[in-house]
Design a protein around this motif. Structure first.
Motif, mmCIF file in Angstrom:
data_model
loop_
_atom_site.group_PDB
_atom_site.id
_atom_site.type_symbol
_atom_site.label_atom_id
_atom_site.label_comp_id
_atom_site.label_asym_id
_atom_site.label_seq_id
_atom_site.Cartn_x
_atom_site.Cartn_y
_atom_site.Cartn_z
ATOM 1 N N SER A 224 -47.700 77.353 63.276
ATOM 2 C CA SER A 224 -46.041 76.572 63.131
ATOM 3 C C SER A 224 -45.731 75.723 63.685
ATOM 4 C CB SER A 224 -45.037 77.722 63.297
ATOM 5 O OG SER A 224 -45.128 78.544 62.344
ATOM 6 N N GLN A 225 -45.426 74.454 63.142
ATOM 7 C CA GLN A 225 -44.624 74.082 64.101
ATOM 8 C C GLN A 225 -43.521 73.057 64.388
ATOM 9 O OE1 GLN A 225 -46.780 71.305 60.448
ATOM 10 N NE2 GLN A 225 -47.817 69.681 61.838
ATOM 11 N N LEU A 226 -43.572 72.121 65.584
ATOM 12 C CA LEU A 226 -42.281 71.624 65.441
ATOM 13 C C LEU A 226 -42.271 70.148 66.027
ATOM 14 C CD1 LEU A 226 -41.934 70.950 69.076
ATOM 15 C CD2 LEU A 226 -41.545 73.570 69.078
ATOM 16 N N ALA A 227 -41.404 69.577 65.734
ATOM 17 C CA ALA A 227 -41.425 68.414 66.517
ATOM 18 C C ALA A 227 -40.470 67.548 66.794
ATOM 19 C CB ALA A 227 -41.031 67.074 64.885
ATOM 20 N N LEU A 228 -40.500 67.107 68.010
ATOM 21 C CA LEU A 228 -39.672 66.288 69.425
ATOM 22 C C LEU A 228 -38.890 64.806 69.350
ATOM 23 C CD1 LEU A 228 -39.583 68.376 71.330
ATOM 24 C CD2 LEU A 228 -40.802 66.634 72.770
ATOM 25 N N LEU A 229 -38.754 64.931 68.975
ATOM 26 C CA LEU A 229 -37.506 63.331 68.884
ATOM 27 C C LEU A 229 -37.077 62.745 70.647
ATOM 28 C CD1 LEU A 229 -37.334 64.558 66.188
ATOM 29 C CD2 LEU A 229 -36.008 62.842 64.852
ATOM 30 N N PHE A 230 -37.221 61.666 70.369
ATOM 31 C CA PHE A 230 -36.762 61.095 71.999
ATOM 32 C C PHE A 230 -35.938 60.343 71.643
ATOM 33 C CE2 PHE A 230 -38.490 62.410 75.992
ATOM 34 C CZ PHE A 230 -39.328 63.680 75.494
ATOM 35 N N ALA A 231 -34.731 59.895 71.427
ATOM 36 C CA ALA A 231 -33.788 59.120 71.242
ATOM 37 C C ALA A 231 -33.142 57.944 72.602
ATOM 38 C CB ALA A 231 -32.822 59.395 70.224
ATOM 39 N N ASP A 232 -33.891 57.261 72.251
ATOM 40 C CA ASP A 232 -33.225 56.130 73.639
ATOM 41 C C ASP A 232 -32.311 54.980 73.148
ATOM 42 O OD1 ASP A 232 -33.773 55.666 76.793
ATOM 43 O OD2 ASP A 232 -33.731 53.667 76.034
ATOM 44 N N ILE A 233 -31.087 54.700 73.773
ATOM 45 C CA ILE A 233 -30.060 53.931 73.350
ATOM 46 C C ILE A 233 -30.535 52.312 73.759
ATOM 47 C CG2 ILE A 233 -27.362 52.664 73.650
ATOM 48 C CD1 ILE A 233 -27.160 55.344 74.055
ATOM 49 N N ASP A 234 -30.694 51.701 72.907
ATOM 50 C CA ASP A 234 -31.232 50.217 73.465
ATOM 51 C C ASP A 234 -30.232 49.228 74.011
ATOM 52 O OD1 ASP A 234 -33.508 50.843 71.807
ATOM 53 O OD2 ASP A 234 -32.760 50.086 70.391
ATOM 54 N N ASP A 235 -30.607 48.558 74.859
ATOM 55 C CA ASP A 235 -29.951 47.413 75.950
ATOM 56 C C ASP A 235 -28.281 48.302 76.600
ATOM 57 O OD1 ASP A 235 -31.862 45.960 75.154
ATOM 58 O OD2 ASP A 235 -31.075 45.132 73.428
ATOM 59 N N PHE A 236 -28.989 49.517 76.565
ATOM 60 C CA PHE A 236 -27.369 50.153 77.078
ATOM 61 C C PHE A 236 -26.603 49.666 78.333
ATOM 62 C CE2 PHE A 236 -25.076 53.866 79.470
ATOM 63 C CZ PHE A 236 -24.377 53.900 78.698
ATOM 64 N N LYS A 237 -27.905 49.442 79.448
ATOM 65 C CA LYS A 237 -27.903 48.804 80.908
ATOM 66 C C LYS A 237 -26.923 47.380 80.516
ATOM 67 C CE LYS A 237 -29.712 47.599 85.411
ATOM 68 N NZ LYS A 237 -28.741 46.536 84.774
ATOM 69 N N ARG A 238 -26.495 46.692 79.592
ATOM 70 C CA ARG A 238 -25.920 45.663 79.449
ATOM 71 C C ARG A 238 -24.360 46.274 78.891
ATOM 72 N NH1 ARG A 238 -24.391 44.406 74.557
ATOM 73 N NH2 ARG A 238 -25.853 44.950 73.665
ATOM 74 N N VAL A 239 -24.077 47.522 78.465
ATOM 75 C CA VAL A 239 -22.683 47.960 78.358
ATOM 76 C C VAL A 239 -22.298 48.024 79.311
ATOM 77 C CG1 VAL A 239 -21.026 50.319 77.562
ATOM 78 C CG2 VAL A 239 -23.426 48.797 76.299
ATOM 79 N N ASN A 240 -23.062 48.654 80.929
ATOM 80 C CA ASN A 240 -22.230 49.303 81.341
ATOM 81 C C ASN A 240 -22.567 48.033 82.386
ATOM 82 O OD1 ASN A 240 -22.248 52.235 81.215
ATOM 83 N ND2 ASN A 240 -24.305 51.804 82.283
ATOM 84 N N ASP A 241 -23.207 46.673 82.351
ATOM 85 C CA ASP A 241 -22.526 45.557 83.432
ATOM 86 C C ASP A 241 -21.301 44.773 82.803
ATOM 87 O OD1 ASP A 241 -25.297 47.003 84.711
ATOM 88 O OD2 ASP A 241 -26.748 45.335 84.082
#
Length: 709
Positions: A306-323
């Motif tokens: 059997s197979q499985l998939a792993l999805l890594f999702a990273d928010i683009d430019d999130f540091k700008r929101v905090n800054d």
């Protein structure tokens, strides 16, 4: 106090009765025993103990010495599997209670178990300090075990040691058996006293039985129940039945107190597990919980095809929101992102999808096919496309719209990796490539990606310190007035002469500098160098006094808190008038955070620095942004100029940009002029400034100053 007194009275009564009866029996037996029988029995016991203990000691010393020889290489190379095989083979030997392999500081490397729960712990038993300090074989005894240890040496270097504990239970049983036989034979000698001794022994046994029954019911049974429950709780089985008692004495109070304490431990463990495995902000499973889930899934799927998939999702430019908006707003954005991802995973993956927050602005999804014929790659691609679309929609926080995207990396088990660690690493690499490819998209992992990441990492390492080593330098591309083709200034361009690979394309290393943050180090150096060079050609006098220098500024530089101070400091050091430095920013740099850009650019313009909007027409700015952002000029992107002679649409757009900018009081600069016809068309449309290879190639400082002369 009555409870304590009642229990104490019971014990005192039982002990007094037992003592009186035992003294009477012992006195009667003592009178009938002879000195010879006692001496024979003592000598027999000593001989038996010496024989059995010597035999166990010899066997243990040989076994521990052999084990130390076998463990030299595994301990030296920190091969836990080999150490585990050796320790487990010893544990299977009779009479062995434990096996410990430790390093030179006494920290446990292996205890023969599968998961090594004591790994890295300091040996803390009473014998540990003597064993760790010993330089040769040691044999130490306790009431329960014979501990034999020896150091593990490679040459004169001590790597650690091995210690084996041999249970003395069987020895004691064997000793008791021999003593019984000896006693039996001695009793045969005194058989003539058997009748009255038997009567006395019957009295003693009866007394012991009565005392035992009383103690069993009053004390031993409830304490055993407490002990069993404590062992279950210690083993993590919190569902065990807790003891309860209706007794009104100390034992009853102890049993009930223990039950209340156990219930408190169960509640505390439940709360701690929830805290340890749950992200406090989003309520999603955290990294620890996800790793356990992934390991469990891989164990189930390994070997079944059997197979499985792993999805890594990273928010683009999130540091700008905090800054720019603060961490409270950043937390709200993360919560809304998590909710959107959760809804998408439930809608598309259903029970086949598992979501966790991996930390910061990174989320990870585990997707496995439903049924035997699910196409895991197609399902993962569909989910990734949906997430990119869903997370591109604006998020409303505190009556403000926040536009963000997400970059997703997808990796598949077992095609890309067979273990959890490599699978997560590959997902991270694929996510990074999605960011490199322009962000707000997804990429499947491939072997070529890993090679590209390695090359990028090497380039980043080479780029560090390149300015100090003199590998980075500035060239200047002339900018001319279109009306009279008079030199007006120059654009400062950064070049990298790699000591091994030669010239590196700016499009390549500038992107690496942006992604790695090195642009925040290199950028200020570029500004200072450009200001110094501009001051040098200004000192030529005449027309050179009015020549400006334009400098490209990245979004990362603009977001840094001291960017304005850096610009003003560079002007102050060089003595260059502020109006002779033009700062170029792309549309996306301004649009990413229009509010912050407007504030910073406003301060710079108040200081006299001019601001140009680079690559105009390729983004999504429009008139509304030009009205809100303080800009002195726009640079028409080279893609419009390239086809301006043969494409009516490009000519119309170029003409419209010039007219629009002039109506707003802005200067218009055309870049990429490579033909005379292009220059003539721009002049006919009243374009202000132009640059390109037809007008002049980028020049070193000396060459540019020769051009001025």
């Amino acid at each position: 106090m009555k409870l304590f007194a009642g229990l104490q009275a019971k014990f005192m009564t039982l002990i007094t009765v037992a003592m009186v009866m035992m003294l009477a029996v012992v006195a009667l037996i003592w009178q009938r025993q002879t000195t010879t029988q006692a001496e024979v029995l003592r000598l027999s016991q000593e001989g038996t103990r010496s024989l059995v203990f010597d035999r166990l000691r010899q066997r243990g010393e040989a076994q521990v010495t052999q084990a130390a020889d076998l463990l030299v290489n595994p301990v030296y190379y920190f091969d836990l599997d080999a150490i585990g095989n050796t320790t487990r083979s010893i544990l299977r030997q009779p009479d062995v209670s434990y096996v410990l392999v430790y390093d030179a500081r006494g920290n446990i490397l292996h205890d023969g178990s599968g998961d090594i729960p004591t790994f890295g712990q300091q040996m803390g038993d009473p014998l540990a300090s003597r064993i760790v300090a010993a330089r040769d074989l040691q044999v130490l005894d306790t009431a329960q075990v014979m501990d034999i240890s020896t150091p593990i040496l490679i040459g004169d270097q001590r790597l650690g040691g091995v210690r084996v504990g041999y249970s003395l239970d069987k020895i004691q049983v064997e000793e008791a058996r021999i003593n019984r036989e000896t006693t039996s034979r001695l009793n045969e000698i005194g058989r003539r006293h058997l009748t009255w001794i038997a009567l006395l022994l019957m009295m003693l046994v009866s007394m012991a039985v009565l005392v035992g029954i009383a103690l069993q019911r009053a004390l031993v049974r409830p304490i055993r129940r407490l002990s069993d429950a404590a062992l279950q709780i210690e083993a993590g089985n919190y569902a065990t039945d807790l003891p309860a008692s209706r007794r009104k004495d100390e034992v009853g109070a102890l049993v009930n107190a223990f039950s209340r304490m156990a219930e408190s431990i169960v509640r505390h463990d439940r709360d701690m597990r929830r805290m340890a495995y749950t992200d406090s902000l989003t309520g999603l499973p955290n990294r620890l919980a996800f790793r356990e889930t992934l390991d469990h899934r891989l164990m189930q799927l390994r070997g079944v095809g059997s197979q499985l998939a792993l999805l890594f999702a990273d928010i683009d430019d999130f540091k700008r929101v905090n800054d720019t908006l603060g961490h409270d707003v950043g937390d709200e954005v993360l919560i809304q992102f998590a909710n959107r991802i959760r809804e998408a995973v439930l809608r598309i993956g259903g029970e086949a999808g598992e979501l966790a927050r991996f930390g910061g602005d990174e989320f990870v999804i585990l997707l496995h096919p439903v049924g035997d014929h699910g196409d895991i790659r197609a399902a993962a691609a569909h989910l990734a496309e949906t997430l990119v679309a869903e997370l591109s929609r604006p998020i409303v926080v505190q009556d403000r719209q926040v536009f963000l995207g997400t970059s997703i990396g997808v990796t598949v088990f077992p095609d890309d990796a067979s273990g959890a660690t490599m699978l997560m690493k590959n997902g991270d690499i694929a996510m990074y490539q999605a960011k490199v490819a322009g962000k707000n998209g997804y990429r499947f992992y491939s072997r070529a990606m890993e090679q590209a990441v390695s090359r990028r990492v090497r380039m980043e390492q080479d780029l560090r310190g390149a300015w100090e080593r003199g590998e980075l330098s500035l060239v200047y591309q002339p900018i001319y007035n279109v009306a009279d083709k008079r030199l007006a200034g120059a654009e400062a361009l950064l070049r990298w002469q790699h000591p091994v690979h030669g010239p590196v394309a700016p499009s390549v290393f500038i992107d690496v500098a942006e992604q790695s943050g090195l642009i925040e180090v290199i950028g200020p150096e570029v500004v200072r160098a450009a200001c110094r060079d501009a001051m040098r050609w200004r000192q030529r006098g005449g027309a050179a006094n009015a020549l400006f220098v334009s400098i490209n500024v990245s979004a990362r530089q603009l977001r840094s808190g001291d960017f304005r101070d850096q610009m003003l400091a560079a002007l102050g050091e060089s003595g260059l008038p502020p109006e002779l430095i033009h700062m170029e920013l792309t549309e996306t740099t301004v649009l990413n955070d229009e509010e912050q850009a407007r504030k910073i650019l406003g301060h710079l313009r108040d200081s006299g620095i001019k601001v140009w909007l680079d690559d105009f027409g390729t983004g999504f700015s429009g008139l509304s942004h030009l009205r809100r952002v303080p800009v002195d000029g726009v640079k028409i992107d080279r893609s419009f100029i390239a086809d301006v002679m043969r494409d009516p649409d490009d000519l119309a757009l170029t003409s419209a940009i010039i007219a629009m900018a002039h109506s707003l009081g802005m200067t218009v600069i055309a870049e990429g002029v490579e033909k005379e016809g292009q220059f003539d068309l721009l002049r006919s449309r009243n374009c202000d400034l132009a640059q390109g290879y037809w007008l002049g190639y980028p020049l070193g400082l000396d060459e540019f100053m020769a051009l001025i002369d």
